[in-house]
Design a protein around this motif. Structure first.
Motif, PDB file in Angstrom:
ATOM      1  N   GLU A  97      82.457 -22.389 -51.554  1.00 27.26           N
ATOM      2  CA  GLU A  97      82.434 -23.137 -52.813  1.00 27.26           C
ATOM      3  C   GLU A  97      82.648 -22.227 -54.034  1.00 27.26           C
ATOM      4  O   GLU A  97      82.851 -22.715 -55.138  1.00 27.26           O
ATOM      5  CB  GLU A  97      81.084 -23.855 -52.961  1.00 27.26           C
ATOM      6  N   ILE A  98      82.553 -20.915 -53.836  1.00 29.93           N
ATOM      7  CA  ILE A  98      82.715 -19.960 -54.939  1.00 29.93           C
ATOM      8  C   ILE A  98      83.966 -19.123 -54.675  1.00 29.93           C
ATOM      9  O   ILE A  98      84.012 -18.357 -53.707  1.00 29.93           O
ATOM     10  CB  ILE A  98      81.483 -19.039 -55.078  1.00 29.93           C
ATOM     11  N   LEU A  99      84.972 -19.300 -55.505  1.00 27.43           N
ATOM     12  CA  LEU A  99      86.237 -18.558 -55.393  1.00 27.43           C
ATOM     13  C   LEU A  99      86.794 -18.584 -53.973  1.00 27.43           C
ATOM     14  O   LEU A  99      87.253 -17.568 -53.448  1.00 27.43           O
ATOM     15  CB  LEU A  99      86.064 -17.118 -55.886  1.00 27.43           C
ATOM     16  N   SER A 100      86.693 -19.740 -53.329  1.00 23.84           N
ATOM     17  CA  SER A 100      87.239 -19.957 -51.974  1.00 23.84           C
ATOM     18  C   SER A 100      86.703 -18.972 -50.947  1.00 23.84           C
ATOM     19  O   SER A 100      87.396 -18.597 -50.006  1.00 23.84           O
ATOM     20  CB  SER A 100      88.769 -19.894 -52.002  1.00 23.84           C
ATOM     21  N   GLY A 101      85.460 -18.516 -51.132  1.00 21.62           N
ATOM     22  CA  GLY A 101      84.843 -17.628 -50.152  1.00 21.62           C
ATOM     23  C   GLY A 101      85.062 -16.153 -50.399  1.00 21.62           C
ATOM     24  O   GLY A 101      84.640 -15.319 -49.599  1.00 21.62           O
ATOM     25  N   THR A 102      85.712 -15.801 -51.483  1.00 19.91           N
ATOM     26  CA  THR A 102      85.903 -14.393 -51.828  1.00 19.91           C
ATOM     27  C   THR A 102      84.532 -13.733 -51.997  1.00 19.91           C
ATOM     28  O   THR A 102      83.669 -14.299 -52.662  1.00 19.91           O
ATOM     29  CB  THR A 102      86.697 -14.268 -53.150  1.00 19.91           C
ATOM     30  N   PRO A 103      84.297 -12.567 -51.400  1.00 18.33           N
ATOM     31  CA  PRO A 103      83.007 -11.891 -51.583  1.00 18.33           C
ATOM     32  C   PRO A 103      82.769 -11.550 -53.059  1.00 18.33           C
ATOM     33  O   PRO A 103      83.625 -10.932 -53.706  1.00 18.33           O
ATOM     34  CB  PRO A 103      83.138 -10.616 -50.743  1.00 18.33           C
ATOM     35  N   VAL A 104      81.623 -12.007 -53.573  1.00 19.64           N
ATOM     36  CA  VAL A 104      81.269 -11.793 -54.974  1.00 19.64           C
ATOM     37  C   VAL A 104      79.871 -11.178 -55.049  1.00 19.64           C
ATOM     38  O   VAL A 104      79.092 -11.250 -54.102  1.00 19.64           O
ATOM     39  CB  VAL A 104      81.290 -13.117 -55.782  1.00 19.64           C
ATOM     40  N   PHE A 105      79.571 -10.584 -56.207  1.00 21.05           N
ATOM     41  CA  PHE A 105      78.214 -10.113 -56.438  1.00 21.05           C
ATOM     42  C   PHE A 105      77.306 -11.334 -56.518  1.00 21.05           C
ATOM     43  O   PHE A 105      77.638 -12.314 -57.186  1.00 21.05           O
ATOM     44  CB  PHE A 105      78.136  -9.286 -57.728  1.00 21.05           C
ATOM     45  N   ALA A 106      76.174 -11.286 -55.824  1.00 20.24           N
ATOM     46  CA  ALA A 106      75.243 -12.415 -55.775  1.00 20.24           C
ATOM     47  C   ALA A 106      74.867 -12.873 -57.178  1.00 20.24           C
ATOM     48  O   ALA A 106      74.629 -12.057 -58.068  1.00 20.24           O
ATOM     49  CB  ALA A 106      73.989 -12.019 -54.997  1.00 20.24           C
ATOM     50  N   GLY A 107      74.866 -14.187 -57.361  1.00 18.35           N
ATOM     51  CA  GLY A 107      74.494 -14.765 -58.641  1.00 18.35           C
ATOM     52  C   GLY A 107      75.591 -14.731 -59.687  1.00 18.35           C
ATOM     53  O   GLY A 107      75.359 -15.073 -60.840  1.00 18.35           O
ATOM     54  N   THR A 108      76.788 -14.296 -59.289  1.00 14.96           N
ATOM     55  CA  THR A 108      77.915 -14.216 -60.221  1.00 14.96           C
ATOM     56  C   THR A 108      79.151 -14.829 -59.571  1.00 14.96           C
ATOM     57  O   THR A 108      79.119 -15.225 -58.415  1.00 14.96           O
ATOM     58  CB  THR A 108      78.256 -12.753 -60.601  1.00 14.96           C
ATOM     59  N   ARG A 109      80.222 -14.840 -60.319  1.00 14.49           N
ATOM     60  CA  ARG A 109      81.526 -15.219 -59.788  1.00 14.49           C
ATOM     61  C   ARG A 109      82.471 -14.007 -59.867  1.00 14.49           C
ATOM     62  O   ARG A 109      83.687 -14.148 -59.925  1.00 14.49           O
ATOM     63  CB  ARG A 109      82.094 -16.400 -60.577  1.00 14.49           C
ATOM     64  N   VAL A 110      81.889 -12.817 -59.844  1.00 13.09           N
ATOM     65  CA  VAL A 110      82.663 -11.575 -59.971  1.00 13.09           C
ATOM     66  C   VAL A 110      82.938 -11.012 -58.573  1.00 13.09           C
ATOM     67  O   VAL A 110      82.011 -10.588 -57.875  1.00 13.09           O
ATOM     68  CB  VAL A 110      81.913 -10.534 -60.828  1.00 13.09           C
ATOM     69  N   PRO A 111      84.198 -11.000 -58.158  1.00  7.96           N
ATOM     70  CA  PRO A 111      84.537 -10.424 -56.853  1.00  7.96           C
ATOM     71  C   PRO A 111      84.215  -8.928 -56.796  1.00  7.96           C
ATOM     72  O   PRO A 111      84.431  -8.199 -57.774  1.00  7.96           O
ATOM     73  CB  PRO A 111      86.048 -10.644 -56.741  1.00  7.96           C
ATOM     74  N   VAL A 112      83.716  -8.478 -55.647  1.00  9.35           N
ATOM     75  CA  VAL A 112      83.434  -7.051 -55.495  1.00  9.35           C
ATOM     76  C   VAL A 112      84.723  -6.238 -55.582  1.00  9.35           C
ATOM     77  O   VAL A 112      84.696  -5.070 -55.970  1.00  9.35           O
ATOM     78  CB  VAL A 112      82.667  -6.739 -54.187  1.00  9.35           C
ATOM     79  N   LYS A 113      85.841  -6.865 -55.258  1.00  8.53           N
ATOM     80  CA  LYS A 113      87.132  -6.178 -55.372  1.00  8.53           C
ATOM     81  C   LYS A 113      87.397  -5.732 -56.810  1.00  8.53           C
ATOM     82  O   LYS A 113      88.050  -4.718 -57.035  1.00  8.53           O
ATOM     83  CB  LYS A 113      88.259  -7.084 -54.868  1.00  8.53           C
ATOM     84  N   ASN A 114      86.870  -6.463 -57.775  1.00 12.31           N
ATOM     85  CA  ASN A 114      87.045  -6.044 -59.165  1.00 12.31           C
ATOM     86  C   ASN A 114      86.423  -4.674 -59.394  1.00 12.31           C
ATOM     87  O   ASN A 114      86.989  -3.844 -60.109  1.00 12.31           O
ATOM     88  CB  ASN A 114      86.423  -7.060 -60.123  1.00 12.31           C
ATOM     89  N   LEU A 115      85.256  -4.430 -58.794  1.00  9.65           N
ATOM     90  CA  LEU A 115      84.618  -3.116 -58.941  1.00  9.65           C
ATOM     91  C   LEU A 115      85.469  -2.037 -58.279  1.00  9.65           C
ATOM     92  O   LEU A 115      85.753  -1.012 -58.904  1.00  9.65           O
ATOM     93  CB  LEU A 115      83.214  -3.108 -58.326  1.00  9.65           C
ATOM     94  N   THR A 116      85.882  -2.259 -57.049  1.00 13.05           N
ATOM     95  CA  THR A 116      86.660  -1.216 -56.373  1.00 13.05           C
ATOM     96  C   THR A 116      87.994  -0.976 -57.073  1.00 13.05           C
ATOM     97  O   THR A 116      88.431   0.169 -57.189  1.00 13.05           O
ATOM     98  CB  THR A 116      86.867  -1.543 -54.881  1.00 13.05           C
ATOM     99  N   ASP A 117      88.610  -2.041 -57.572  1.00 11.40           N
ATOM    100  CA  ASP A 117      89.858  -1.866 -58.322  1.00 11.40           C
ATOM    101  C   ASP A 117      89.633  -1.038 -59.587  1.00 11.40           C
ATOM    102  O   ASP A 117      90.434  -0.157 -59.912  1.00 11.40           O
ATOM    103  CB  ASP A 117      90.467  -3.217 -58.703  1.00 11.40           C
ATOM    104  N   CYS A 118      88.541  -1.322 -60.294  1.00 12.75           N
ATOM    105  CA  CYS A 118      88.235  -0.572 -61.518  1.00 12.75           C
ATOM    106  C   CYS A 118      88.002   0.904 -61.205  1.00 12.75           C
ATOM    107  O   CYS A 118      88.533   1.787 -61.892  1.00 12.75           O
ATOM    108  CB  CYS A 118      87.010  -1.156 -62.213  1.00 12.75           C
ATOM    109  N   LEU A 119      87.212   1.171 -60.179  1.00 11.92           N
ATOM    110  CA  LEU A 119      86.919   2.565 -59.826  1.00 11.92           C
ATOM    111  C   LEU A 119      88.177   3.286 -59.356  1.00 11.92           C
ATOM    112  O   LEU A 119      88.410   4.437 -59.730  1.00 11.92           O
ATOM    113  CB  LEU A 119      85.815   2.626 -58.767  1.00 11.92           C
ATOM    114  N   GLU A 120      88.996   2.613 -58.557  1.00 13.65           N
ATOM    115  CA  GLU A 120      90.254   3.213 -58.101  1.00 13.65           C
ATOM    116  C   GLU A 120      91.176   3.510 -59.274  1.00 13.65           C
ATOM    117  O   GLU A 120      91.945   4.470 -59.242  1.00 13.65           O
ATOM    118  CB  GLU A 120      90.963   2.292 -57.108  1.00 13.65           C
TER     119      GLU A 120
END
Length: 69
Positions: A10-33
């Motif tokens: 139900e949240i971003l079609s199942g994309t892994p997100v930080f709990a309690g948010t709609r922020v995909p964890v991929k955003n963090l790895t992309d930023c760090l990369e």
């Protein structure tokens, strides 16, 4: 320990997100990369806490260490 990452169809079609948010964890790895700092990521995504980021990185580190041990 409550998971810092959740996946819900139900949240971003199942994309892994930080709990309690709609922020995909991929955003963090992309930023760090891309050379951004954790502080820059947190400024861009204020719904994610520093504790969540550290817990995510620590869990990743532990999994890598366990995999090569």
């Amino acid at each position: 320990m409550k998971s810092v990452v959740v996946s819900n169809p139900e949240i971003l079609s199942g994309t892994p997100v930080f709990a309690g948010t709609r922020v995909p964890v991929k955003n963090l790895t992309d930023c760090l990369e891309g050379g951004s700092t954790i502080d820059e990521f947190l400024d861009d995504f204020p719904s994610v806490t520093r504790e969540q980021v550290i817990a995510f990185l620590e869990e990743g580190r532990q999994r890598i260490v366990a995999a090569v041990a």
